[in-house]
Design a protein around this motif. Structure first.
Motif, PDB file in Angstrom:
ATOM      1  N   THR A  43       1.800  -6.930  17.767  1.00 60.45           N
ATOM      2  CA  THR A  43       0.784  -6.146  17.045  1.00 60.45           C
ATOM      3  C   THR A  43      -0.333  -7.051  16.540  1.00 60.45           C
ATOM      4  N   SER A  44      -1.551  -6.511  16.553  1.00 60.09           N
ATOM      5  CA  SER A  44      -2.690  -7.297  16.065  1.00 60.09           C
ATOM      6  C   SER A  44      -2.547  -7.645  14.579  1.00 60.09           C
ATOM      7  N   PRO A  45      -1.998  -6.734  13.716  1.00 60.87           N
ATOM      8  CA  PRO A  45      -1.810  -7.145  12.319  1.00 60.87           C
ATOM      9  C   PRO A  45      -0.862  -8.349  12.179  1.00 60.87           C
ATOM     10  N   SER A  72      -5.092  -0.622  16.448  1.00 62.22           N
ATOM     11  CA  SER A  72      -6.132   0.403  16.588  1.00 62.22           C
ATOM     12  C   SER A  72      -7.399   0.052  15.822  1.00 62.22           C
ATOM     13  N   ASP A  73      -7.425  -1.138  15.221  1.00 58.70           N
ATOM     14  CA  ASP A  73      -8.629  -1.581  14.519  1.00 58.70           C
ATOM     15  C   ASP A  73      -9.423  -2.478  15.464  1.00 58.70           C
ATOM     16  N   GLN A 104       3.483   5.012  15.754  1.00 61.06           N
ATOM     17  CA  GLN A 104       2.814   6.219  15.245  1.00 61.06           C
ATOM     18  C   GLN A 104       2.345   6.004  13.814  1.00 61.06           C
ATOM     19  N   SER A 105       3.217   5.388  12.997  1.00 61.72           N
ATOM     20  CA  SER A 105       2.820   5.182  11.604  1.00 61.72           C
ATOM     21  C   SER A 105       1.661   4.197  11.520  1.00 61.72           C
ATOM     22  N   GLY A 106       1.559   3.309  12.527  1.00 62.16           N
ATOM     23  CA  GLY A 106       0.446   2.369  12.548  1.00 62.16           C
ATOM     24  C   GLY A 106      -0.765   2.897  13.296  1.00 62.16           C
ATOM     25  N   ALA A 107      -0.685   4.146  13.752  1.00 66.84           N
ATOM     26  CA  ALA A 107      -1.783   4.807  14.489  1.00 66.84           C
ATOM     27  C   ALA A 107      -2.212   4.026  15.724  1.00 66.84           C
ATOM     28  N   PHE A 108      -1.230   3.514  16.473  1.00 68.46           N
ATOM     29  CA  PHE A 108      -1.576   2.914  17.760  1.00 68.46           C
ATOM     30  C   PHE A 108      -0.514   3.293  18.780  1.00 68.46           C
TER      31      PHE A 108
END
Length: 332
Positions: A43-45, A72-73, A104-108
């Motif tokens: 993940t990017s985060p 998704s950012d 889903q919770s991370g919107a990606f």
């Protein structure tokens, strides 16, 4: 390396969480010198905010190698792509297909199928920061979406943003009501739609993913005009069946790779990794399916499964587990 990754994408091994780590990829590369390999989704985060740069660790032997990012950012993905490019990956892939609760919770992941404009923005931002190719892995749609309506729109948007290569998992993802595991099997496959998309977007490099469990099937899709095929679980559970003849059959190069020789080639790698603090089971768990369907396979799996977790287990256990396979093939 961009062209190498594109050429290699004729056959690729899917990114799979908890499976396609660097030990798994090293093994797969010994079986096929040509196929494109993918990391697990990172993940990017985790990279940008968490500083988890150890997730980018890989060996030079793994190339051609793609990094799959989840996020998704657009700005954060661009930074993560930069880190991936600096780490030497040949391709950066954006995950628009994973249906797990976490994404889903991370919107990606598959959720992004509902936001093609955001995906286009992510691609544009990533491309502005790196020269390696930015690709996408997606589904044919999610939930109540009508794939024949939304997939062309999605492909148009990402193409306009500069993405020329996409892998389409030929199933819908049901974000409500199905588990990630059920999402791999229950929604019906629609291979014809992927072939239709190749006809409609002939300038794009389109690979098919989902349900392909043999090289014969892969060849069939390639012969019908697709640019690539991505194989997931079959490549993991029966790696020799899929990858040991892939260079010859899919790429027209190389030679048949004997899994017994591959095990011997793994031994120095295992020794080096154990010296760096790894445990044998972290590596050997990816090797359990090497002799799937062959005489001696059960003994191989049993000895590795039971012994690899024991303190001090090392390459000698692998050699020991190999003996019944060699004996069985000599007796055949």
């Amino acid at each position: 390396m961009k062209n190498n990754a594109q050429k290699a994408a004729r056959l690729s091994v899917a990114p799979m969480m908890d499976w396609t780590d660097r030990h798994c990829r090293y093994l797969h590369r010994l079986l096929s010198h040509e196929a494109l390999l993918y990391t697990e989704m990172v993940t990017s985060p985790a990279l940008v905010r968490g500083g988890a740069l150890h997730l980018l660790k890989h060996s030079q032997q793994e190339h051609p190698l793609a990094l799959q990012l989840g996020g998704s950012d657009p700005q954060e993905l661009a930074q993560a792509a930069q880190l991936g490019a600096e780490a030497g990956y040949d391709e950066i892939n954006l995950n628009c297909g994973c249906p797990s609760d976490r994404v889903q919770s991370g919107a990606f992941g598959a959720v992004l199928m509902q936001s093609p404009d955001l995906v286009a923005d992510c691609i544009a931002q990533m491309r502005s920061k790196v020269s390696v190719e930015i690709t996408v892995k997606c589904r044919i749609g999610v939930d109540e979406q009508e794939p024949r309506e939304i997939l062309p729109v999605f492909l148009e948007k990402i193409r306009a943003a500069g993405c020329q290569r996409v892998t389409i998992h030929a199933r819908k993802a049901w974000l409500k009501g199905l588990s990630p595991k059920e999402n791999r099997d229950i929604p019906p496959l629609d291979y014809e739609l992927v072939h239709e998309m190749k006809a409609a977007f002939s300038d794009m490099h389109i690979s098919l993913n989902g349900g392909v469990d043999s090289l014969d099937q892969a060849v069939e899709h390639l012969d019908r005009g697709l640019d690539g095929v991505m194989i997931g679980r079959a490549a993991y559970h029966q790696p020799a069946d899929i990858l040991s003849t892939a260079d010859m059959r899919i790429f027209g190069s190389g030679q048949l790779r004997d899994p017994v020789s591959v095990v011997h080639e793994m031994l120095p790698y295992i020794e080096a990794e154990l010296a760096n603090g790894a445990r044998l089971h972290q590596i050997s768990r990816h090797m359990l399916g090497l002799f799937a369907g062959r005489p001696g396979a059960r003994a191989w799996r049993r000895m590795l499964s039971e012994g690899a977790n024991r303190p001090g287990a090392g390459p000698e256990l692998v050699v020991q587990a190999l003996a019944p396979v060699i004996e069985a093939s000599a007796a055949a």
